[in-house]
Design a protein around this motif. Structure first.
Motif, PDB file in Angstrom:
ATOM      1  N   VAL A   4     -56.831 -46.868 -21.394  1.00  0.00           N
ATOM      2  CA  VAL A   4     -57.093 -47.337 -20.038  1.00  0.00           C
ATOM      3  C   VAL A   4     -55.781 -47.379 -19.263  1.00  0.00           C
ATOM      4  N   ILE A   5     -55.832 -46.907 -18.019  1.00  0.00           N
ATOM      5  CA  ILE A   5     -54.698 -46.996 -17.093  1.00  0.00           C
ATOM      6  C   ILE A   5     -55.204 -47.708 -15.850  1.00  0.00           C
ATOM      7  N   CYS A   6     -54.565 -48.813 -15.500  1.00  0.00           N
ATOM      8  CA  CYS A   6     -54.991 -49.580 -14.328  1.00  0.00           C
ATOM      9  C   CYS A   6     -53.782 -49.881 -13.457  1.00  0.00           C
ATOM     10  N   ASP A   7     -53.793 -49.326 -12.245  1.00  0.00           N
ATOM     11  CA  ASP A   7     -52.699 -49.496 -11.299  1.00  0.00           C
ATOM     12  C   ASP A   7     -53.295 -49.373  -9.903  1.00  0.00           C
ATOM     13  N   ASP A   8     -53.040 -50.357  -9.036  1.00  0.00           N
ATOM     14  CA  ASP A   8     -53.656 -50.309  -7.709  1.00  0.00           C
ATOM     15  C   ASP A   8     -52.938 -49.372  -6.746  1.00  0.00           C
ATOM     16  N   ASN A  14     -52.272 -41.728 -10.784  1.00  0.00           N
ATOM     17  CA  ASN A  14     -52.516 -40.316 -11.063  1.00  0.00           C
ATOM     18  C   ASN A  14     -51.354 -39.677 -11.814  1.00  0.00           C
ATOM     19  N   SER A  15     -50.126 -40.049 -11.449  1.00  0.00           N
ATOM     20  CA  SER A  15     -48.953 -39.505 -12.125  1.00  0.00           C
ATOM     21  C   SER A  15     -48.940 -39.916 -13.598  1.00  0.00           C
ATOM     22  N   LEU A  16     -49.207 -41.188 -13.861  1.00  0.00           N
ATOM     23  CA  LEU A  16     -49.200 -41.676 -15.236  1.00  0.00           C
ATOM     24  C   LEU A  16     -50.312 -41.023 -16.046  1.00  0.00           C
ATOM     25  N   GLN A  21     -51.946 -37.705 -20.522  1.00  0.00           N
ATOM     26  CA  GLN A  21     -52.805 -36.620 -20.993  1.00  0.00           C
ATOM     27  C   GLN A  21     -51.967 -35.471 -21.556  1.00  0.00           C
ATOM     28  N   GLU A  22     -50.867 -35.156 -20.889  1.00  0.00           N
ATOM     29  CA  GLU A  22     -49.982 -34.094 -21.358  1.00  0.00           C
ATOM     30  C   GLU A  22     -49.409 -34.429 -22.728  1.00  0.00           C
ATOM     31  N   TYR A  23     -48.983 -35.679 -22.905  1.00  0.00           N
ATOM     32  CA  TYR A  23     -48.455 -36.127 -24.202  1.00  0.00           C
ATOM     33  C   TYR A  23     -49.512 -35.936 -25.295  1.00  0.00           C
ATOM     34  N   MET A  24     -50.727 -36.377 -25.031  1.00  0.00           N
ATOM     35  CA  MET A  24     -51.795 -36.281 -26.025  1.00  0.00           C
ATOM     36  C   MET A  24     -52.130 -34.825 -26.330  1.00  0.00           C
ATOM     37  N   ASN A  25     -52.166 -33.996 -25.301  1.00  0.00           N
ATOM     38  CA  ASN A  25     -52.458 -32.571 -25.513  1.00  0.00           C
ATOM     39  C   ASN A  25     -51.387 -31.905 -26.369  1.00  0.00           C
ATOM     40  N   ASN A  26     -50.132 -32.233 -26.112  1.00  0.00           N
ATOM     41  CA  ASN A  26     -49.024 -31.629 -26.860  1.00  0.00           C
ATOM     42  C   ASN A  26     -49.064 -32.000 -28.335  1.00  0.00           C
ATOM     43  N   ALA A  35     -59.151 -44.336 -15.963  1.00  0.00           N
ATOM     44  CA  ALA A  35     -58.105 -44.635 -14.986  1.00  0.00           C
ATOM     45  C   ALA A  35     -58.745 -45.219 -13.733  1.00  0.00           C
ATOM     46  N   THR A  36     -58.257 -46.358 -13.278  1.00  0.00           N
ATOM     47  CA  THR A  36     -58.852 -47.015 -12.120  1.00  0.00           C
ATOM     48  C   THR A  36     -57.807 -47.818 -11.360  1.00  0.00           C
TER      49      THR A  36
END
Length: 232
Positions: A4-8, A14-16, A21-26, A35-36
């Motif tokens: 979960v990523i939560c940032d207002d 979106n950047s995080l 996702q890139e880290y996990m894919n690699n 993400a919300t």
């Protein structure tokens, strides 16, 4: 893995999300990212997560309070805070967060923190094969009360159900933490955290499950038990 990523702040969110996702894919790690920008949405759900990135100062509920709620759903949650405000750092550390990231985010620090989190998560869970469903099930090591043999199968007894493994008890002795798992008998590998009564030749888990201690194990376990108590 559930993240979960939560940032207002939408741009930061979106950047995080992209970098996680890139880290996990690699690393070929399958994940589901929620993400919300609305922390109340997470608070009102019942979902638990393995990994959380939380802004601290948000409308509706602050990140510290949300972190406490999520940790209550999964006590092994790997937790990160992302914020512009240094004054919250002590509160974040009280929750044993892996990192306290300041904005703008350092990608090198993010990846380093994720490396540590992945090691932690790997140690916190084990994968057990479910014979009935033909699938692998990931369970928390802390939830395992004991492991035994039944009808030529290795059975994991947990506080929320039983699971079966093709591997022997001896094999699991090598995988589980030796600081609090002990093979008191050829047919029993016990999590010492669940022991409520101990006698020289037997012990009880949660007051009602009696487990014998093999005669040849009694002396060594007696020493191990009191060393375990000393560490606690």
């Amino acid at each position: 893995m559930k993240i979960v990523i939560c940032d207002d702040e939408l741009e930061s969110l979106n950047s995080l999300r992209v970098h996680v996702q890139e880290y996990m894919n690699n690393r070929y790690i399958e994940c589901e990212i929620t993400a919300t920008t609305n922390p109340v949405e997470i608070l009102n759900s019942t979902q638990s997560f393995d990994l959380a990135f939380l802004d601290i100062q948000m409308d509706g509920i602050d990140g510290i309070s949300l972190a406490k709620e999520l940790r209550g759903r999964n006590r092994k949650l790997a937790l990160f805070f992302v914020t512009n405000f240094e004054k919250y750092q002590d509160d974040a550390m009280d929750l044993q967060a892996f990192r306290f990231f300041q904005k703008p985010l350092s990608i090198d620090r993010l990846y380093s923190g994720l490396d540590r989190a992945m090691e932690y998560i790997d140690r916190a869970y084990v994968d057990v094969f479910l014979y009935e469903d033909g699938v692998q099930q990931r369970i928390l090591i802390d939830d395992i009360e004991y492991i035994t043999r039944k009808n030529r199968k290795t059975v994991f007894i947990t506080d929320h159900g039983n699971y079966y493994s093709k591997e022997s008890i001896d094999a699991w002795c090598q995988k589980l933490p030796p600081l609090f798992f002990y093979p008191v008998h050829n047919s029993f590998l016990v999590n010492l955290h669940y022991i409520t009564k101990y006698f020289y030749s037997e012990l009880y888990l949660n007051d009602d499950t009696r487990i014998p201690i093999a005669p040849r194990k009694q002396s060594s376990f007696h020493k191990f038990w009191f060393e375990y108590l000393r560490r606690r």
